[in-house]
Motif scaffolding. Structure first.
Motif, PDB file in Angstrom:
ATOM      1  N   PRO A 179      99.702 -57.175 -40.052  1.00  0.00           N
ATOM      2  CA  PRO A 179      99.234 -55.785 -40.114  1.00  0.00           C
ATOM      3  C   PRO A 179      99.356 -55.066 -38.777  1.00  0.00           C
ATOM      4  N   LEU A 180      99.518 -53.767 -38.834  1.00  0.00           N
ATOM      5  CA  LEU A 180      99.402 -52.920 -37.651  1.00  0.00           C
ATOM      6  C   LEU A 180      98.096 -52.154 -37.759  1.00  0.00           C
ATOM      7  N   MET A 181      97.304 -52.177 -36.675  1.00  0.00           N
ATOM      8  CA  MET A 181      96.002 -51.527 -36.695  1.00  0.00           C
ATOM      9  C   MET A 181      95.949 -50.381 -35.698  1.00  0.00           C
ATOM     10  N   LYS A 182      95.263 -49.326 -36.073  1.00  0.00           N
ATOM     11  CA  LYS A 182      94.925 -48.223 -35.168  1.00  0.00           C
ATOM     12  C   LYS A 182      93.406 -48.187 -35.106  1.00  0.00           C
ATOM     13  N   GLU A 183      92.851 -48.429 -33.930  1.00  0.00           N
ATOM     14  CA  GLU A 183      91.415 -48.631 -33.769  1.00  0.00           C
ATOM     15  C   GLU A 183      90.994 -49.808 -34.656  1.00  0.00           C
TER      16      GLU A 183
END
Length: 502
Positions: A179-183
């Motif tokens: 996964p790619l997470m933002k915050e």
């Protein structure tokens, strides 16, 4: 003595004028011999070469572990991983534990002084229930990245190089895609490797610009996925290196470094920013040409030989740090105390293993570090440290090979080389023999008896001070904790998919 006075007056001037900014660049599985400035004939690293030419290059710089998670824990806390419990081995997508929240990171040291803090890239210090251990819970205002190693998910059908070159190998299976997470929100699963580095570069630019517009000091931590397996690169880097996929991945990291430097210059804060570059551990030699190069050093990832833990490192601060080369013994442990001193921040009220590098950075001095202690992938109180470096001498009390350093011709490096106790310890002179080829004959050189005794005294004192924290990794894993952008979906892990663009 003139440079000593100039160095410290510059330090005082910088602190009086404005708090310094910090950019910490941290590569993954990069070997001592992988970079252009360290002599690799086909690596293309113009920006790192520029930093090395205009900054202070370290020849004797160490991580604290030959694998990922523990080396990152010690970097951010200034404490050996044994204290924080990030052992044995590494954390996984479903790991129950993570870097304990009562550990103090560099970001948490700087935030009380008004620093903006951000991280992009590979965290690998735990995800946990409901994101318990994410960077945003450890002092970072902003985060864009993958919470663990990008090979910890199925990668066979993912594109690593444009237009349609699939990732090499199968990576992990039976778990969620990466996964790619933002915050603390998953924005894309699986991650699009082709555009990932552009997203990081944009994130860094925006963070630096926003902080400088607010006249706010900042700390940017960039632990890159490069050059860990499987290598990947986007359109701007693919095919440009003579070194193939590994070289293209390394070039992509170097290009992001260049963009960060360009942004620092455009925002007029380059002269007030310390940029520090190093790596987490040595090359994964089992991958052969896709695994990196330890140069003249022995073995690589997974071992306590020099190739496993001795890393390239550069400190750059325009107009403040005089360019050159230092042979002073230093470590990732020393980064937190150094940043704290330069910012005027109090140190955490715990036992630190790091010492500040100000004397080295400003005076090209010998620094405060007396020794380096080498823990294996699976440290224990039973065996203690495997090796100790004091000055130019290194003593091996235990040696062992590793699967991650397999395939090399050196029989000491491979998977089937067993744990071996040495009494007396193997002793090497790393100044004349950095490859650890020629064991010193203590019987023929009586003066070395006192050297071994001094090393033993340091080892005994260090081990007496070491309190092993509860192992976070031995808490085990729970597949339900693996990050999924559709947590209620079924069947898992296949249904954990979302997002199409970064």
């Amino acid at each position: 003595m003139e440079f000593v006075i100039v160095g410290f007056s510059l330090l005082a001037l910088c602190q009086a004028a404005a708090l310094p900014n910090f950019v910490l660049l941290f590569t993954d599985d990069l070997g001592y011999g992988d970079l252009g400035f360290s002599g690799h004939p086909s690596s293309l690293t113009p920006n790192l070469d520029w930093l090395a030419a205009h900054g202070l290059r370290f020849t004797d710089f160490y991580s604290t572990s030959p694998v990922c998670s523990p080396s990152r824990a010690s970097l951010l806390t200034g404490r050996y991983q044994t204290r924080s419990g990030i052992y044995p081995g590494v954390l996984y997508p479903g790991s129950i534990g993570g870097l304990p929240l009562n550990e103090t990171t560099i970001a948490e040291v700087l935030k009380p002084l008004g620093y903006a803090t951000a991280m992009m890239g590979k965290w690998h210090l735990g995800y946990g229930a409901n994101g318990t251990y994410l960077p945003t819970r450890q002092g970072f205002d902003h985060y864009l990245g993958i919470p663990y190693s990008h090979d910890m998910g199925p990668c066979r059908n993912l594109t690593c190089f444009p237009p349609d070159v699939k990732c090499f190998g199968i990576c992990d299976v039976g778990t969620v895609t990466v996964p790619l997470m933002k915050e603390e929100t998953i924005t894309q699963q699986p991650v699009d490797f082709i555009d990932l580095e552009d997203a990081y570069s944009h994130f860094a630019t925006e963070f630096i610009r926003n902080a400088t517009q607010k006249h706010q000091p900042f700390f940017l931590y960039y632990p890159s996925h490069h050059t860990h397996y499987p290598q990947y690169a986007g359109w701007k880097s693919v095919g440009r290196s003579l070194r193939g996929p590994f070289g293209d991945a390394l070039l992509e990291f170097d290009s992001t470094v260049g963009n960060i430097l360009k942004t620092l210059k455009e925002t007029r804060v380059l002269d007030n920013t310390l940029v520090f570059f190093t790596s987490d551990n040595g090359p994964e030699l089992m991958r052969m040409s896709r695994g990196g190069n330890a140069g003249m050093l022995k073995c690589g990832k997974g071992t306590t030989y020099e190739g496993g833990m001795r890393e390239p490192a550069i400190a750059y601060w325009s107009g403040v740090i005089k360019p050159g080369v230092t042979h002073s013994l230093s470590s990732t442990l020393d980064i937190l105390p150094t940043f704290a001193r330069l910012a005027g921040a109090p140190l955490p009220k715990v036992q630190l293993d790091g010492v500040d590098m100000v004397d080295i950075l400003f005076n090209h001095g010998t620094g405060q570090r007396k020794a380096m202690f080498y823990y294996p992938v699976d440290p224990s109180e039973k065996y203690g440290v495997f090796a100790v470096r004091m000055g130019k001498y290194k003593a091996h009390y235990y040696t062992r090979g590793s699967a991650q350093s397999d395939t090399t011709p050196d029989k000491d490096c491979g998977l089937f080389t067993p744990l071996t106790y040495h009494d007396p310890p193997l002793l090497f002179d790393l100044e004349s023999d950095p490859s650890e080829n020629y064991r010193l004959n203590v019987k023929a050189r009586p003066e070395l008896v006192s050297v071994l005794q001094n090393i033993k005294d340091l080892k005994d004192g260090f081990e007496a001070s070491m309190q092993f924290g509860e192992s976070e990794i031995r808490k085990g894993t729970d597949p339900k904790l693996a990050p999924c952008c559709n947590p209620e979906c079924s069947p898992k892990p296949q249904c954990c998919r979302c997002g199409t663009t970064l």
